[in-house]
Design an enzyme around this catalytic site. Sequence first.
Site, PDB file in Angstrom:
ATOM      1  N   ARG A   9      -8.040  32.974 -48.057  1.00 52.64           N
ATOM      2  CA  ARG A   9      -8.682  32.471 -47.001  1.00 52.64           C
ATOM      3  C   ARG A   9     -10.210  32.957 -46.721  1.00 52.64           C
ATOM      4  NH1 ARG A   9      -5.918  28.762 -48.533  1.00 52.64           N
ATOM      5  NH2 ARG A   9      -4.334  27.464 -47.196  1.00 52.64           N
TER       6      ARG A   9
ATOM      7  N   HIS B 173     -13.424  26.756 -53.666  1.00 51.66           N
ATOM      8  CA  HIS B 173     -11.877  26.710 -53.227  1.00 51.66           C
ATOM      9  C   HIS B 173     -11.360  25.757 -54.447  1.00 51.66           C
ATOM     10  CE1 HIS B 173      -9.137  27.111 -49.504  1.00 51.66           C
ATOM     11  NE2 HIS B 173      -8.621  26.968 -50.800  1.00 51.66           N
TER      12      HIS B 173
HETATM   13  N1  LIG Z   1      -7.579  29.907 -52.933  1.00 52.72           N
HETATM   14  C1  LIG Z   1      -7.007  28.850 -53.105  1.00 52.72           C
HETATM   15  O1  LIG Z   1      -7.041  27.881 -53.968  1.00 52.72           O
HETATM   16  C2  LIG Z   1      -5.417  29.071 -52.681  1.00 52.72           C
HETATM   17  C3  LIG Z   1      -4.259  28.441 -53.313  1.00 52.72           C
HETATM   18  C4  LIG Z   1      -2.899  29.110 -53.044  1.00 52.72           C
HETATM   19  C5  LIG Z   1      -2.778  29.954 -51.809  1.00 52.72           C
HETATM   20  N2  LIG Z   1      -3.863  30.387 -51.183  1.00 52.72           N
HETATM   21  C6  LIG Z   1      -3.629  31.425 -50.148  1.00 52.72           C
HETATM   22  O2  LIG Z   1      -2.635  32.359 -50.521  1.00 52.72           O
HETATM   23  C7  LIG Z   1      -1.724  33.003 -49.615  1.00 52.72           C
HETATM   24  C8  LIG Z   1      -0.631  33.700 -50.299  1.00 52.72           C
HETATM   25  O3  LIG Z   1       0.123  32.571 -50.701  1.00 52.72           O
HETATM   26  P1  LIG Z   1       1.851  33.064 -51.318  1.00 52.72           P
HETATM   27  O4  LIG Z   1       2.457  31.757 -51.635  1.00 52.72           O
HETATM   28  O5  LIG Z   1       1.811  34.315 -52.278  1.00 52.72           O
HETATM   29  O6  LIG Z   1       2.385  33.558 -50.078  1.00 52.72           O
HETATM   30  P2  LIG Z   1       3.803  34.674 -49.675  1.00 52.72           P
HETATM   31  O7  LIG Z   1       4.806  34.569 -50.803  1.00 52.72           O
HETATM   32  O8  LIG Z   1       4.052  34.431 -48.329  1.00 52.72           O
HETATM   33  O9  LIG Z   1       3.241  35.974 -49.778  1.00 52.72           O
HETATM   34  C9  LIG Z   1       2.386  36.860 -48.846  1.00 52.72           C
HETATM   35  C10 LIG Z   1       2.203  38.447 -49.204  1.00 52.72           C
HETATM   36  O10 LIG Z   1       1.385  38.826 -48.132  1.00 52.72           O
HETATM   37  C11 LIG Z   1       2.036  40.076 -47.596  1.00 52.72           C
HETATM   38  N3  LIG Z   1       1.563  40.181 -46.078  1.00 52.72           N
HETATM   39  C12 LIG Z   1       1.656  39.308 -45.140  1.00 52.72           C
HETATM   40  N4  LIG Z   1       0.982  39.715 -44.027  1.00 52.72           N
HETATM   41  C13 LIG Z   1       0.780  41.019 -44.251  1.00 52.72           C
HETATM   42  C14 LIG Z   1       0.261  42.050 -43.308  1.00 52.72           C
HETATM   43  N5  LIG Z   1       0.049  41.778 -42.067  1.00 52.72           N
HETATM   44  N6  LIG Z   1       0.276  43.323 -43.838  1.00 52.72           N
HETATM   45  C15 LIG Z   1       0.601  43.538 -45.220  1.00 52.72           C
HETATM   46  N7  LIG Z   1       1.039  42.549 -46.259  1.00 52.72           N
HETATM   47  C16 LIG Z   1       0.964  41.325 -45.468  1.00 52.72           C
HETATM   48  C17 LIG Z   1       3.472  39.675 -47.485  1.00 52.72           C
HETATM   49  O11 LIG Z   1       4.284  40.855 -47.282  1.00 52.72           O
HETATM   50  P3  LIG Z   1       5.844  40.779 -47.289  1.00 52.72           P
HETATM   51  O12 LIG Z   1       6.386  40.532 -48.846  1.00 52.72           O
HETATM   52  O13 LIG Z   1       6.225  42.350 -46.942  1.00 52.72           O
HETATM   53  O14 LIG Z   1       6.273  39.922 -46.382  1.00 52.72           O
HETATM   54  C18 LIG Z   1       3.583  39.038 -48.916  1.00 52.72           C
HETATM   55  O15 LIG Z   1       3.787  40.254 -49.991  1.00 52.72           O
HETATM   56  C19 LIG Z   1      -1.753  31.691 -48.941  1.00 52.72           C
HETATM   57  O16 LIG Z   1      -1.367  32.029 -47.771  1.00 52.72           O
HETATM   58  C20 LIG Z   1      -2.981  30.888 -49.242  1.00 52.72           C
HETATM   59  O17 LIG Z   1      -3.681  31.084 -48.065  1.00 52.72           O
HETATM   60  C21 LIG Z   1      -4.952  30.174 -51.606  1.00 52.72           C
END
Ligand SMILES: NC(=O)c1ccc[n+]([C@@H]2O[C@H](COP(=O)([O-])OP(=O)(O)OC[C@H]3O[C@@H](n4cnc5c(N)ncnc54)[C@H](OP(=O)(O)O)[C@@H]3O)[C@@H](O)[C@H]2O)c1
Length: 311
Positions: free
Chosen positions: A226, A274
């Site tokens: 983000r 994006h």
């Molecule tokens: N640019 C784009 O087009 C696009 C598209 C899709 C998604 N995204 C972004 O990508 C993000 C991630 O998606 P996802 O599906 O992979 O999410 P997810 O499965 O919820 O994974 C999030 C990861 O971040 C870690 N995390 C969260 N807070 C943390 C902290 N304070 N310190 C250390 N690690 C932390 C979590 O740790 P734990 O495993 O230990 O909980 C987990 O490993 C989304 O939230 C979205 O904003 C962007």
Amino acid sequence: VKPRALFLLQAGWNELGADRFASPVYEALFAGRDSYAPESIDYFVGFRPEPGFLKTLPRLKAIISLGAGVDGFLRDPDFPRHVPLVRSVDPNLAIQMSEYVTLQVLTIHRHQRFFDAAQRDHAWRQRMLTRNAGDIRIGILGLGTIGNLIASRLRTFDFQVSGWSRSRKDVPGVKSFAGESELPAFLSQCDMLVCVLPLTHETRGILNAKLFAQLPEQAWVINVARGAHLIEDDLIAALDRGHLAGAVLDVFQTEPLPSDSPIWAHPRITATPHIAGITEPRTALAYVEDCIARAEAGKPLPNVVDITRGY
Ligand SMILES: NC(=O)c1ccc[n+]([C@@H]2O[C@H](COP(=O)([O-])OP(=O)(O)OC[C@H]3O[C@@H](n4cnc5c(N)ncnc54)[C@H](OP(=O)(O)O)[C@@H]3O)[C@@H](O)[C@H]2O)c1
């Protein structure tokens, strides 16, 4: 009588015909187009509703995010915290995100921008690889659904891959760093840093001057999470100082990126609008239908967000 799902769509989705939303499970209504009694709405489906909007729907059984990130919902101080919030988990989205990151990592590693410029000049300019893939250390901030797939894709090219998350992970071939206390050790060994964290109060602004200073000289930063994770002025300062070699950004503090932003013309930034991962309507709507069918059958919902944690 079918439960009613209110859709709030964003650009791109508005052009889809209403038949795409027809379902045997729910009746679809569209915010801004259909009139409805607020108490007749059972489910809300969409992206980034205006703060305060959801509290006007008093009988919601669930809120379904069409995006993987739910920061657009939790920014609302009046978000109805008692209603389960479900985030979209789409295998196609993770595949697209891993393609994007792999493309950018290989573009950097193989000096592709140098060769693009040479071709524009009709110039035969050869350049050696400075390192083998196996010598390049790539760190992934956020080792969740998307970060895991990125890690495994990069491993097949022989890159050294590590990840940082809240909890310790056991992913073959990927070095796991966990929590705030291990962040400095993680950063000190990242030649390329990929951010794919959810945006929460803990991760907002994490890509800042203090973090960049902990990366090795001539590191690269790739942000596909983000825009609010990154302090853009700090990045430009670290690039201009020569500490960072370059950056790839798919997300920005303000989107669309304003035409007068210094990011557009910066010689060491690659900027895309994006598009790293685009939620595909067909799979997303199948997911919505499945969620609503489960909820109506009294079964547990998938991928419910921990609202206190923020993701
Ligand atoms: N640019 C784009 O087009 C696009 C598209 C899709 C998604 N995204 C972004 O990508 C993000 C991630 O998606 P996802 O599906 O992979 O999410 P997810 O499965 O919820 O994974 C999030 C990861 O971040 C870690 N995390 C969260 N807070 C943390 C902290 N304070 N310190 C250390 N690690 C932390 C979590 O740790 P734990 O495993 O230990 O909980 C987990 O490993 C989304 O939230 C979205 O904003 C962007």
